[in-house]
Design an enzyme around this catalytic site. Sequence first.
Site, PDB file in Angstrom:
ATOM      1  CE1 TYR A  53      -4.111   1.434  -0.219  1.00  0.00           C
ATOM      2  CE2 TYR A  53      -3.688   2.428   1.921  1.00  0.00           C
ATOM      3  CZ  TYR A  53      -4.456   2.330   0.776  1.00  0.00           C
ATOM      4  OH  TYR A  53      -5.567   3.112   0.641  1.00  0.00           O
TER       5      TYR A  53
ATOM      6  CE  LYS B 193     -20.677 -19.233 -16.598  1.00  0.00           C
ATOM      7  NZ  LYS B 193     -21.638 -19.906 -17.432  1.00  0.00           N
TER       8      LYS B 193
ATOM      9  CD  GLU C 152     -23.633 -17.098 -17.205  1.00  0.00           C
ATOM     10  OE1 GLU C 152     -22.518 -16.881 -17.694  1.00  0.00           O
ATOM     11  OE2 GLU C 152     -24.243 -18.169 -17.352  1.00  0.00           O
TER      12      GLU C 152
ATOM     13  CG  ASP D 147     -26.746 -17.565 -20.883  1.00  0.00           C
ATOM     14  OD1 ASP D 147     -27.148 -18.428 -20.111  1.00  0.00           O
ATOM     15  OD2 ASP D 147     -26.256 -16.484 -20.501  1.00  0.00           O
TER      16      ASP D 147
ATOM     17  N   GLY E 137     -33.364 -18.244 -29.826  1.00  0.00           N
ATOM     18  CA  GLY E 137     -33.079 -17.253 -28.792  1.00  0.00           C
ATOM     19  C   GLY E 137     -31.581 -17.127 -28.624  1.00  0.00           C
ATOM     20  CB  ALA E 138     -29.506 -16.499 -25.619  1.00  0.00           C
ATOM     21  CB  ALA E 139     -28.938 -21.468 -26.594  1.00  0.00           C
TER      22      ALA E 139
ATOM     23  CG  ASN F 182     -31.332 -27.767 -19.114  1.00  0.00           C
ATOM     24  OD1 ASN F 182     -31.391 -28.986 -19.073  1.00  0.00           O
ATOM     25  ND2 ASN F 182     -30.232 -27.105 -19.408  1.00  0.00           N
TER      26      ASN F 182
ATOM     27  CG  ASN G 262     -23.002 -23.660 -21.514  1.00  0.00           C
ATOM     28  OD1 ASN G 262     -23.543 -24.647 -22.002  1.00  0.00           O
ATOM     29  ND2 ASN G 262     -23.386 -22.434 -21.757  1.00  0.00           N
TER      30      ASN G 262
HETATM   31  N1  LIG Z   1     -26.121 -26.681 -22.198  1.00  0.00           N
HETATM   32  C1  LIG Z   1     -27.409 -26.747 -22.340  1.00  0.00           C
HETATM   33  O1  LIG Z   1     -27.956 -27.791 -22.234  1.00  0.00           O
HETATM   34  C2  LIG Z   1     -28.192 -25.505 -22.634  1.00  0.00           C
HETATM   35  C3  LIG Z   1     -27.531 -24.307 -22.935  1.00  0.00           C
HETATM   36  C4  LIG Z   1     -28.303 -23.174 -23.244  1.00  0.00           C
HETATM   37  C5  LIG Z   1     -29.687 -23.248 -23.233  1.00  0.00           C
HETATM   38  N2  LIG Z   1     -30.294 -24.431 -22.898  1.00  0.00           N
HETATM   39  C6  LIG Z   1     -31.756 -24.515 -22.839  1.00  0.00           C
HETATM   40  O2  LIG Z   1     -32.303 -24.095 -24.069  1.00  0.00           O
HETATM   41  C7  LIG Z   1     -33.529 -23.416 -23.870  1.00  0.00           C
HETATM   42  C8  LIG Z   1     -33.486 -22.044 -24.535  1.00  0.00           C
HETATM   43  O3  LIG Z   1     -32.499 -21.227 -23.919  1.00  0.00           O
HETATM   44  P1  LIG Z   1     -32.244 -19.726 -24.456  1.00  0.00           P
HETATM   45  O4  LIG Z   1     -31.378 -19.076 -23.459  1.00  0.00           O
HETATM   46  O5  LIG Z   1     -31.820 -19.734 -25.872  1.00  0.00           O
HETATM   47  O6  LIG Z   1     -33.739 -19.132 -24.334  1.00  0.00           O
HETATM   48  P2  LIG Z   1     -34.408 -17.930 -25.137  1.00  0.00           P
HETATM   49  O7  LIG Z   1     -35.604 -17.524 -24.340  1.00  0.00           O
HETATM   50  O8  LIG Z   1     -33.404 -16.912 -25.514  1.00  0.00           O
HETATM   51  O9  LIG Z   1     -34.952 -18.609 -26.493  1.00  0.00           O
HETATM   52  C9  LIG Z   1     -35.974 -19.563 -26.521  1.00  0.00           C
HETATM   53  C10 LIG Z   1     -36.314 -19.862 -27.971  1.00  0.00           C
HETATM   54  O10 LIG Z   1     -37.179 -20.998 -27.989  1.00  0.00           O
HETATM   55  C11 LIG Z   1     -38.269 -20.741 -28.842  1.00  0.00           C
HETATM   56  N3  LIG Z   1     -39.432 -21.518 -28.424  1.00  0.00           N
HETATM   57  C12 LIG Z   1     -40.174 -21.372 -27.307  1.00  0.00           C
HETATM   58  N4  LIG Z   1     -41.193 -22.253 -27.328  1.00  0.00           N
HETATM   59  C13 LIG Z   1     -41.063 -22.969 -28.472  1.00  0.00           C
HETATM   60  C14 LIG Z   1     -41.798 -23.988 -29.081  1.00  0.00           C
HETATM   61  N5  LIG Z   1     -42.895 -24.475 -28.493  1.00  0.00           N
HETATM   62  N6  LIG Z   1     -41.368 -24.496 -30.270  1.00  0.00           N
HETATM   63  C15 LIG Z   1     -40.241 -24.016 -30.863  1.00  0.00           C
HETATM   64  N7  LIG Z   1     -39.518 -23.019 -30.343  1.00  0.00           N
HETATM   65  C16 LIG Z   1     -39.930 -22.497 -29.176  1.00  0.00           C
HETATM   66  C17 LIG Z   1     -38.511 -19.242 -28.719  1.00  0.00           C
HETATM   67  O11 LIG Z   1     -39.245 -18.765 -29.831  1.00  0.00           O
HETATM   68  C18 LIG Z   1     -37.066 -18.738 -28.679  1.00  0.00           C
HETATM   69  O12 LIG Z   1     -36.589 -18.610 -30.011  1.00  0.00           O
HETATM   70  C19 LIG Z   1     -33.734 -23.376 -22.343  1.00  0.00           C
HETATM   71  O13 LIG Z   1     -34.526 -24.460 -21.969  1.00  0.00           O
HETATM   72  C20 LIG Z   1     -32.335 -23.557 -21.808  1.00  0.00           C
HETATM   73  O14 LIG Z   1     -32.328 -24.126 -20.535  1.00  0.00           O
HETATM   74  C21 LIG Z   1     -29.579 -25.546 -22.615  1.00  0.00           C
END
Ligand SMILES: NC(=O)c1ccc[n+]([C@@H]2O[C@H](COP(=O)([O-])OP(=O)(O)OC[C@H]3O[C@@H](n4cnc5c(N)ncnc54)[C@H](O)[C@@H]3O)[C@@H](O)[C@H]2O)c1
Length: 467
Positions: free
Chosen positions: A113, A168, A210, A236, A270-272, A362, A392
Amino acid sequence: MPVPGPGYSITVRVDAPPSASAAGDLTTAVGKVGGVLTAFDVVGSDADAIVVDITANVASADHAEDITTALNALPGVQVRKVSDRTFLMHLGGKLEVSPKVALKNRDDLSRAYTPGVARVCQAIAANPEDARRLTIKRNTVAVVSDGSAVLGLGNIGPGAALPVMEGKAALFKKFADVDAWPVCLDTQDTEEIIRTVRALAPVYAGINLEDIAAPRCFEIEARLRDQLDIPVFHDDQHGTAIVVMAALRNALRVVEKDIENCRVVVSGVGAAGSAIIRLLLRRNPADVVAVDIDGIVHTGRNNMDPNLRWVAEHTNADGMTGSLHEALAGADVFIGVSAPNLFGAEQVATMNDDPVVFALANPDPEIDPIEAQQHAAVVATGRSDYPNQINNVLAFPGVFRGLLDAHARDIDDEMLLAAANAVADVVDDRLNASFIVPSVFDNAVAPAVAEAVKSAAMQATGDKEAK
Ligand SMILES: NC(=O)c1ccc[n+]([C@@H]2O[C@H](COP(=O)([O-])OP(=O)(O)OC[C@H]3O[C@@H](n4cnc5c(N)ncnc54)[C@H](O)[C@@H]3O)[C@@H](O)[C@H]2O)c1
């Protein structure tokens, strides 16, 4: 239907008679109502009674109540208290800061310090890059969340997100010796998040976004990447995409197909899903058909946000329209990151020969994995109670280790693909339909990913400097 697991583990302290049959009576009572006994400790004893801690995995709060009731019903047994071991683990948080230097005497203080530290500050002021050499910036990552899309729990806010972000950070340390710190922001405004992360960036050598909801997460990541001179990675999105790409490479080895000949259906944009599609396209599959809650994504759809429009414009070469079930007919690969229970074995039967099914929603996947196995050659889920868990943890610790070691200023698709290849390669000749990704506890994974990412990052820096 939840099953007993270590995520919900209780310890029940009971007074019991000191009889020879006491242990058997107690454990039988737990087993009869479906508890999975994991420990039995006699923690006290006198002439009239013994005190026992019984630890068991349970399925739910109601199930824990059933166990307590069953134990209390035994003659002479009385439950004193029930502790939830998961909550006990979180008491006071899961992280602490501890100094790396000894502070034993006045000399130590003068160097760590004031006054000594002032010269170090001046050195950094003269040469800001020295912050990576002389401060925690060298090895520290911010785990930034606004609490808007936490696990499957939705928008629960920044305080409630903190246990996840602490976890995390603990994983970063355990698997790759990265010092990560949770930064939970009390705002869900895109501009304010960007401004705040920019303002706190000097402390960190990387930003791990996250559990920030789509589509906001796309803009936040893109703009921060543009504005910061440290890598920004939304786990994600890209952590998932890396592990999915690794698993897919190995799954296609199992079924002896080339990605160039495969039609891949991705459910969830979506995100994934978006990140998976972008990385997948770099591997030149025959086609990708994206499906979201409104059905197959195609350029004729109205009201698409920029992300969905990009996906529509870069996938679905044949202009398919319709539902997920229609998309699946003839497809080689299904990757689901969407919602539970969307199809059954009869739809898998309509896919091409030896189909690959990754049902990653999930906690409940798009199809029950047991049902998927009736027709699929390889099945993966996000769950730890089935083979081939897409987790992940296989990616993000090693990715950041590599980025920090390379002093990387950004991250690109080449680095993500290098990480995916490294995860896939760890499986090596152990490959089979039930082992397409390594265990998260395989010590070879993080160093292999780190090395691959470091080398790709250094290559990218070299290429930039050469221009
Ligand atoms: N390692 C892993 O196993 C892992 C990693 C990431 C996400 N996930 C899972 O994937 C899912 C999505 O995660 P995210 O962060 O992308 O969510 P998000 O909310 O960003 O996206 C969800 C997507 O799913 C679509 N959706 C919802 N209902 C639907 C249906 N009935 N038919 C078709 N598409 C549909 C939505 O339109 C959207 O595009 C979650 O269940 C998450 O837990 C798993």
